[in-house]
Design an enzyme around this catalytic site. Sequence first.
Site, PDB file in Angstrom:
ATOM      1  N   GLY A   1       0.833  -1.214   0.000  1.00 56.79           N
ATOM      2  CA  GLY A   1       0.000   0.000   0.000  1.00 56.79           C
ATOM      3  C   GLY A   1       0.858   1.250   0.000  1.00 56.79           C
TER       4      GLY A   1
ATOM      5  CB  SER B   1       2.609  -3.573  -4.285  1.00 55.74           C
ATOM      6  OG  SER B   1       2.412  -2.245  -4.685  1.00 55.74           O
ATOM      7  CE1 TYR B   2       6.690   1.944   0.434  1.00 54.06           C
ATOM      8  CE2 TYR B   2       6.025   0.777   2.427  1.00 54.06           C
ATOM      9  CZ  TYR B   2       6.781   1.766   1.805  1.00 54.06           C
ATOM     10  OH  TYR B   2       7.617   2.566   2.544  1.00 54.06           O
TER      11      TYR B   2
ATOM     12  CG  ASP C   1       2.208  -3.086 -12.276  1.00 52.00           C
ATOM     13  OD1 ASP C   1       1.336  -2.186 -12.246  1.00 52.00           O
ATOM     14  OD2 ASP C   1       3.038  -3.268 -11.368  1.00 52.00           O
TER      15      ASP C   1
ATOM     16  CG  HIS D   1       0.422  -4.044  -8.961  1.00 48.02           C
ATOM     17  ND1 HIS D   1       1.675  -3.502  -9.032  1.00 48.02           N
ATOM     18  CD2 HIS D   1       0.051  -3.941  -7.655  1.00 48.02           C
ATOM     19  CE1 HIS D   1       2.049  -3.076  -7.841  1.00 48.02           C
ATOM     20  NE2 HIS D   1       1.085  -3.344  -6.976  1.00 48.02           N
TER      21      HIS D   1
END
Length: 462
Positions: free
Chosen positions: A92, A188-189, A385, A437
Amino acid sequence: MDRSRLHFLPLSVLLCLSHLSVFAPSASTSQERERDRIEELPGQPGNVGFAQYSGYVTVNQQAGRALFYWLVESPASRRPESRPLVLWLNGGPGCSSVAYGAAEEIGPFRIRPDGKTLYLNPYAWNKLANLLFLESPAGVGFSYTNTTSDLYTAGDQRTAEDAYAFLVNWFERFPEYKHRDFYIAGESYAGHYVPQLSQLVYEKNKGIQNPIINFKGFLVGNAVTDDNHDFIGTFEYWWTHGLISDSTYHALRAACLYGSSQHPSADCMKALEVASVEQGNIDPYSIFTRPCSNTSLLRHHLRGHYPWMSRAYDPCTERYSEVYFNKPEVQRALHANVTGIPYAWKTCSDIVGNYWADSPLSMLPIYQELIAVGLRIWVYSGDTDAVVPVTASRYSIDALKLATVINWYPWTDNGKVGGWSQVYKGLTFVTVTGAGHEVPLHRPRQAFILFRSFLESKPMTR
């Protein structure tokens, strides 16, 4: 996956017990574990053949921080006692691993559009490993804190420390897992969370008074890794895929490079906003599919025009999660929301992430440290992505200056190219063609093959 957090920015801007011993659980830990056992989830398709547990583990008594977990064991037919344990983290920052990793990517169930019933995921990763999903940090999903200021001061360091405290306490509740091979994975994060927690576990394992966690390595996908290289790779991806103009490409490179992705400058923000307008109404997490709108029309469109896209793909899945996990009967079955959190469960927190504190510019020093000690490290990337694209990952990996063991080659699935891979000394990089993603959402079969190769420590099949 962090769609609601990273909507138009490229990265996270929007973005001493031996492990060889045999443990007999105490009466108290057995009771805790049994209290966490999930008998059956509402809408679950019959007897699924595997055990599930969920509940809370307190990570900070003074602040009242407790993290919510969901353990999905391998089916009994696959001998779960012989399978490794894999912790999955979403990023996030501020997004739920239950919403994304568990409910629409690698977990055993998918949620139907009615938000009431579940169906089995044929490519669930619990067929290969016991999966532990963690909602982290406190304030995300069902995880909570009794100290309101915690929601506004979360950052990388505390997230790693709380996740480590979770692991230590969770292993006490589930001592049969203390000896298992243990891996950490995410996307992702979580490209920050995973290596940071990996580093902390490795360092703590060297302490005399700390419990030994049988940590073997980590796996990250479309991962935020190094702000400068990620920026370069993202802007290049946008430009080479025709998503932005020449002038905006040059403006982005002038304003954003050598700055922080989590706290960009005003000029960088302005250039990013222009880029967002130029990109238009696309799904940046999967640039060749339409964003969530009319689901039935969308499915028909995908089947007719994108034959490489899995027919199971539905870009509206996070909407179904918000319906399902807010149902009182679902929360009771999961032993969730036991404190009566005064807000609805959401896929991503409205507060956590918007007030993110510390966020180091680069994870590459951690990679260098953990590669040197021989941990298994794999990085994968879906190539459609535009948020944390394949070019960003390639620039970051190239900066490590690793020797090549197996040069770039196409890997195959049933004779068809599933992506490309390069094996370096200490790291394996894999791309998945046609995946966005969330690789396991878009290309579930190929992601399953990738995960199996990772666990077996074997290069992708040529």
